[in-house]
Write a protein that holds these residues in place. Sequence first.
Motif, PDB file in Angstrom:
ATOM      1  N   ILE A 540       0.877  -1.165   0.000  1.00 19.05           N
ATOM      2  CA  ILE A 540       0.000   0.000   0.000  1.00 19.05           C
ATOM      3  C   ILE A 540       0.911   1.210   0.000  1.00 19.05           C
ATOM      4  CG2 ILE A 540      -1.795   1.254   1.251  1.00 19.05           C
ATOM      5  CD1 ILE A 540      -2.675  -1.360   2.500  1.00 19.05           C
ATOM      6  N   LEU A 541       0.755   2.087  -0.968  1.00 15.06           N
ATOM      7  CA  LEU A 541       1.704   3.184  -1.093  1.00 15.06           C
ATOM      8  C   LEU A 541       0.985   4.518  -1.257  1.00 15.06           C
ATOM      9  CD1 LEU A 541       1.708   4.054  -4.321  1.00 15.06           C
ATOM     10  CD2 LEU A 541       3.115   2.027  -4.535  1.00 15.06           C
ATOM     11  N   ASP A 542       1.749   5.573  -1.031  1.00 11.95           N
ATOM     12  CA  ASP A 542       1.262   6.921  -1.290  1.00 11.95           C
ATOM     13  C   ASP A 542       1.526   7.238  -2.752  1.00 11.95           C
ATOM     14  OD1 ASP A 542       0.386   7.486   1.291  1.00 11.95           O
ATOM     15  OD2 ASP A 542       2.412   7.989   1.944  1.00 11.95           O
ATOM     16  N   GLY A 543       0.496   7.664  -3.452  1.00 12.09           N
ATOM     17  CA  GLY A 543       0.630   7.931  -4.880  1.00 12.09           C
ATOM     18  C   GLY A 543       0.134   9.319  -5.252  1.00 12.09           C
ATOM     19  N   MET A 544       0.592   9.778  -6.399  1.00 12.00           N
ATOM     20  CA  MET A 544       0.122  11.029  -6.981  1.00 12.00           C
ATOM     21  C   MET A 544      -0.802  10.690  -8.145  1.00 12.00           C
ATOM     22  SD  MET A 544       0.104  14.358  -7.200  1.00 12.00           S
ATOM     23  CE  MET A 544       1.504  14.943  -6.247  1.00 12.00           C
ATOM     24  N   SER A 545      -2.055  11.114  -8.052  1.00 10.61           N
ATOM     25  CA  SER A 545      -3.024  10.845  -9.111  1.00 10.61           C
ATOM     26  C   SER A 545      -2.867  11.887 -10.208  1.00 10.61           C
ATOM     27  CB  SER A 545      -4.451  10.884  -8.559  1.00 10.61           C
ATOM     28  OG  SER A 545      -4.618   9.934  -7.538  1.00 10.61           O
ATOM     29  N   ILE A 546      -2.725  11.434 -11.444  1.00 11.48           N
ATOM     30  CA  ILE A 546      -2.608  12.334 -12.591  1.00 11.48           C
ATOM     31  C   ILE A 546      -3.702  11.980 -13.596  1.00 11.48           C
ATOM     32  CG2 ILE A 546      -0.117  12.657 -12.293  1.00 11.48           C
ATOM     33  CD1 ILE A 546       0.296  10.629 -14.562  1.00 11.48           C
ATOM     34  N   LYS A 547      -4.067  12.966 -14.397  1.00 10.12           N
ATOM     35  CA  LYS A 547      -5.116  12.757 -15.395  1.00 10.12           C
ATOM     36  C   LYS A 547      -4.556  13.008 -16.781  1.00 10.12           C
ATOM     37  CE  LYS A 547      -9.952  13.857 -16.398  1.00 10.12           C
ATOM     38  NZ  LYS A 547     -11.140  14.643 -15.988  1.00 10.12           N
ATOM     39  N   VAL A 548      -4.834  12.089 -17.693  1.00 13.46           N
ATOM     40  CA  VAL A 548      -4.452  12.208 -19.101  1.00 13.46           C
ATOM     41  C   VAL A 548      -5.683  11.854 -19.908  1.00 13.46           C
ATOM     42  CG1 VAL A 548      -2.904  11.451 -20.926  1.00 13.46           C
ATOM     43  CG2 VAL A 548      -2.073  11.560 -18.566  1.00 13.46           C
ATOM     44  N   GLY A 549      -6.238  12.839 -20.617  1.00 11.19           N
ATOM     45  CA  GLY A 549      -7.511  12.611 -21.288  1.00 11.19           C
ATOM     46  C   GLY A 549      -8.570  12.323 -20.238  1.00 11.19           C
ATOM     47  N   ASN A 550      -9.274  11.195 -20.395  1.00 13.05           N
ATOM     48  CA  ASN A 550     -10.263  10.788 -19.398  1.00 13.05           C
ATOM     49  C   ASN A 550      -9.738   9.687 -18.480  1.00 13.05           C
ATOM     50  OD1 ASN A 550     -12.226  12.561 -20.489  1.00 13.05           O
ATOM     51  ND2 ASN A 550     -12.781  11.031 -22.060  1.00 13.05           N
ATOM     52  N   GLU A 551      -8.438   9.403 -18.580  1.00 11.86           N
ATOM     53  CA  GLU A 551      -7.844   8.315 -17.810  1.00 11.86           C
ATOM     54  C   GLU A 551      -7.120   8.853 -16.571  1.00 11.86           C
ATOM     55  OE1 GLU A 551      -8.308   5.181 -18.471  1.00 11.86           O
ATOM     56  OE2 GLU A 551      -9.344   5.501 -20.386  1.00 11.86           O
ATOM     57  N   ILE A 552      -7.180   8.074 -15.493  1.00  7.34           N
ATOM     58  CA  ILE A 552      -6.466   8.388 -14.255  1.00  7.34           C
ATOM     59  C   ILE A 552      -5.317   7.397 -14.093  1.00  7.34           C
ATOM     60  CG2 ILE A 552      -6.629   8.654 -11.754  1.00  7.34           C
ATOM     61  CD1 ILE A 552      -8.246  10.706 -13.276  1.00  7.34           C
ATOM     62  N   PHE A 553      -4.118   7.908 -13.850  1.00  6.44           N
ATOM     63  CA  PHE A 553      -2.949   7.079 -13.589  1.00  6.44           C
ATOM     64  C   PHE A 553      -2.380   7.450 -12.220  1.00  6.44           C
ATOM     65  CE2 PHE A 553      -3.208   7.452 -18.216  1.00  6.44           C
ATOM     66  CZ  PHE A 553      -3.140   6.122 -18.607  1.00  6.44           C
ATOM     67  N   ILE A 554      -1.584   6.546 -11.671  1.00  7.56           N
ATOM     68  CA  ILE A 554      -0.962   6.773 -10.370  1.00  7.56           C
ATOM     69  C   ILE A 554       0.558   6.765 -10.535  1.00  7.56           C
ATOM     70  CG2 ILE A 554      -0.702   5.954  -8.002  1.00  7.56           C
ATOM     71  CD1 ILE A 554      -3.511   6.866  -8.610  1.00  7.56           C
ATOM     72  N   LEU A 555       1.197   7.795 -10.003  1.00  6.44           N
ATOM     73  CA  LEU A 555       2.649   7.839  -9.918  1.00  6.44           C
ATOM     74  C   LEU A 555       3.057   7.584  -8.469  1.00  6.44           C
ATOM     75  CD1 LEU A 555       3.505  11.012 -12.061  1.00  6.44           C
ATOM     76  CD2 LEU A 555       3.950   8.635 -12.668  1.00  6.44           C
ATOM     77  N   PRO A 556       3.991   6.669  -8.220  1.00  7.14           N
ATOM     78  CA  PRO A 556       4.479   6.512  -6.838  1.00  7.14           C
ATOM     79  C   PRO A 556       5.016   7.843  -6.337  1.00  7.14           C
ATOM     80  CG  PRO A 556       5.257   4.716  -8.229  1.00  7.14           C
ATOM     81  CD  PRO A 556       4.633   5.720  -9.152  1.00  7.14           C
ATOM     82  N   LEU A 557       4.538   8.271  -5.191  1.00  2.00           N
ATOM     83  CA  LEU A 557       4.895   9.600  -4.698  1.00  2.00           C
ATOM     84  C   LEU A 557       6.398   9.726  -4.479  1.00  2.00           C
ATOM     85  CD1 LEU A 557       3.452  12.226  -3.935  1.00  2.00           C
ATOM     86  CD2 LEU A 557       3.470  11.456  -1.562  1.00  2.00           C
ATOM     87  N   GLY A 558       7.054   8.628  -4.132  1.00  2.00           N
ATOM     88  CA  GLY A 558       8.498   8.683  -3.932  1.00  2.00           C
ATOM     89  C   GLY A 558       9.265   8.987  -5.195  1.00  2.00           C
TER      90      GLY A 558
END
Length: 701
Positions: A540-558
Motif C-alpha cells: 500500500i503506497l502513497d501515490g500522486m493521481s494524474i489525469k491524461v484525457g479521461n484516464e487516471i494514472f498513479i505515480l508513486p509519490l516517492g
Amino acid sequence: MDITDFYDTFFEEAEELLGDMERHLLELDLDDPDAEQLNAIFRAAHSIKGGAGTFGFDVLQHTTHLFENILDYTRRGELALRRDIVDTFLETKDMLHDQLDAYRNGDQPDAEAYARICQTLQQMAREEIGVEVDEGAPAPAAQPEPTPAPAAESTPEPVGESGDHLEVALIKVDHKNRELLVEELGQLGEVLSQRSDGERYLVTLDTSASADDIEAVMCFIIDADQVEVRSLPAQQQAAPETLPAAAESTEPAASPAADEPSVPAAAAPKDAPAKAPSSKPKAKAAAGESTSIRVPVDKVDQIINLVGELIITQSMLDQTASELDGVAHGAMVNGMNLLQRNARDLQEAVMSIRMVPMDYVFSRFPRLVRDLTAKLDKDVELVTEGKSTELDKSLTERIIDPLTHLVRNSLDHGIETPDKREAAGKPRTGRLTLSAQHQGGNILIEVIDDGAGLNREKLLTKARDNGLSVSDSMSDDEVWQLIFAPGFSTAQEVSDVSGRGVGMDVVKRNIQGMGGHVEILSRPGEGTTTRIVLPLTLAILDGMSIKVGNEIFILPLGAVLESLQPTEEELYAMAGDDVLLKVRDEYLPVIAVHEVFDVENACTKYTDSIAVIVQGEGRRYALLVDDLIGQQQVVVKNLETNYRKVSGVSAATILGDGSVALILDIADMHRLSRIKKEARHASRLPSGVNAPVPFKEVEPS
C-alpha cells in the motif's frame, strides 16, 4: 506433555545463534580480537548446547560442548587466533548447522562427520595449547601440568579460589516443573538452598557459570520472564546456613569472564543425555519469544488483503463525504477524518508484519566472499549499503539465489588478482558492494564491483562462436545482455566456481519469474554494476493521481520530484522525434503519457501540459500530463496475477469510485516511448506531436 511440540522454536533460535556466530567469526580482528565478540561466539555455542541437552539431541550437545571448550581457551587468550583456526571454527559452525538440519528432518547426524570434526578440534587443542579435550566432558584446566585439587573441592572443574554464588528466581513455576528445574540447576553447580517467596521460588547456587549462561539454558525451558538471576553480596554468600566457611567468595559474580573455567556447566557428562526427553519440563521459547507468536504466512496475507479492501472502502466513503456540506454534516466529516487516520495506522502496522530488513539477505555473503576469495587467491573488501531497507520476506528469500550467482560472477570474472590490479594502477584490494534501496515504485538491488569491466569485443566473439545472432552495430546494453544467454560463458576453463554458462541464465529467469528485469552498466577498467529491478508486489503506497484525457494514472509519490509548466524556451528537439526539457541546466527526456498509452482526448500541446519531473532507475524524466488530481493512498494489486504483464505499468489499484487505475513504471515508460518513436521514425509517419512552436536544436553533449 510432548516436548517435541517445541522443537521448531529451538531450531529457529539455534539457526539465529549460528548466524550470529558466523557473523562474529568473520568480523574478528585476528591481531586484536574483540573480547565481546569472542564472548558472543562462546555464548551462542553454550546456548545451543543447553537447548540440545534439553531436547535430547546428544550429538549436537556433545559437539557444541567440545566447541565451547575450545572457544573458552580462545577468549581467555590461551589460543591465539589465525586464519586457519577461524576456518576450523567456521567449519565447525557448518557441521553444527548440518546436525541441526538432521534433527529437524527427524534423522540422526552423520556419525563420520561428527567424528571428523571432533578429531580436528582435539588435534587443534593438542597442537596449540597442549591439552586433550573430549566431547561431552569437562575441559581440563589450562595449566602446564595438572596439580592436585584441594581437599575441599569435590568438582573436577577448576573454579579459581571459589565459585560464584548466584540466586536464581523461578517465577510462577508449578511444583512439578520447579523440581525438574532445580534438578537442571544442579547440573550447573551445587544447589546450596531453596526457599519459597510468594510466586518466586529462590534457589541459591554455587557455580562457576555466569548469570547469562544460566539464563540462556533456563530460557530454553521456561519463558524469559519466568527466570531472574542475580549475584549474592559477599555477606550473604558467607551465611553459615547456606555456605561452608571454606568456600567464601573473594570475587563478585558480575564479572566471571576473566576466571571462568573451560566449561560453564550446562553440558552434562556423557551419560547425562540418556534422560528421556519426555522427563523435561514443557519447553518454551528462548529470550524474547514470549512476546511473539507464530502465525502461518497465508493468514498474514489474508489480513493484508482485508486491510487493503478496508482502505479501498475508506477511500470510497471519503470521496462521498467530500461532496457533503461540512457545516451541515460536520460530525460525519470529522468521523471520516478519524477513520482515515486509523485506517492508515492500521495498514502501516499490518504491512510491517511481513517486512524484514535486507540484512537478512546480505548477512549470507561475507562468508561466501571470504571463502571464494581465498580459493581464487584474490583480496576483496565487501561493502553493504541499505541493510535496513525492508522488503517482503518472500521477496528476500527468492532473491538470495540470483544474488549468489552475481556475487560469484563478480569475484571470478570481474575483480582482478592483486598483481593485475596493481599493474593497472588500482589498489590491490578489490571492492564489491551490495546495495538495496526503494526508488519510486521499484526495489533496486545492485551488485557493484571495481574490476576490469566487460569486454565488448570478447563478448561478441564468444557470442559468434556460440552461434548467436550478433552484429557490431549492437548497443553496449544489448551486448552486455549476451551474458544472460543460456550456456554463455567467457571463462577459459570450467571450475567449481564458474565456466558452465548456467549461473547468469538462472539469474535472469529467476528475476523474470518475479516480474522484474536485470540491467548491466559497465565501463572497461572501472568495473561493472548489475542492477536488479523488481516491481511492486503486495503493498500500500502513497501515490500522486494524474489525469491524461479521461484516464487516471498513479505515480508513486516517492518518484515525484516536482511539477512545472514547460515554456517554448525550455523545450529542445532532437533527431528521431526526441524532445528534451531543460530544467536548471539539466536536459531531461520528455515522455508524453498520451503518446505512450495512446490516450484519446488528451492535451497534445507540450506548452499546455504539465511536466511532472520524476526519477526512475537513477535517471530523471519529464512526464507530460493533463492535470494533477492530488495525493492519495492506494492499494497495490499485482496486474500480472489478475490480468497480464503490461509494458510501462508496474501494478494497478482500485480508486474510491470503484474504477481501476494503473500505477506507472517510470523507466519502462521511457523504453516504451523510445520504441514507439523509433517505429514512427522508421516508417516516416508523423510524430503526432502538435507543438505550437518549433523546438530549438541542441548539440549532443
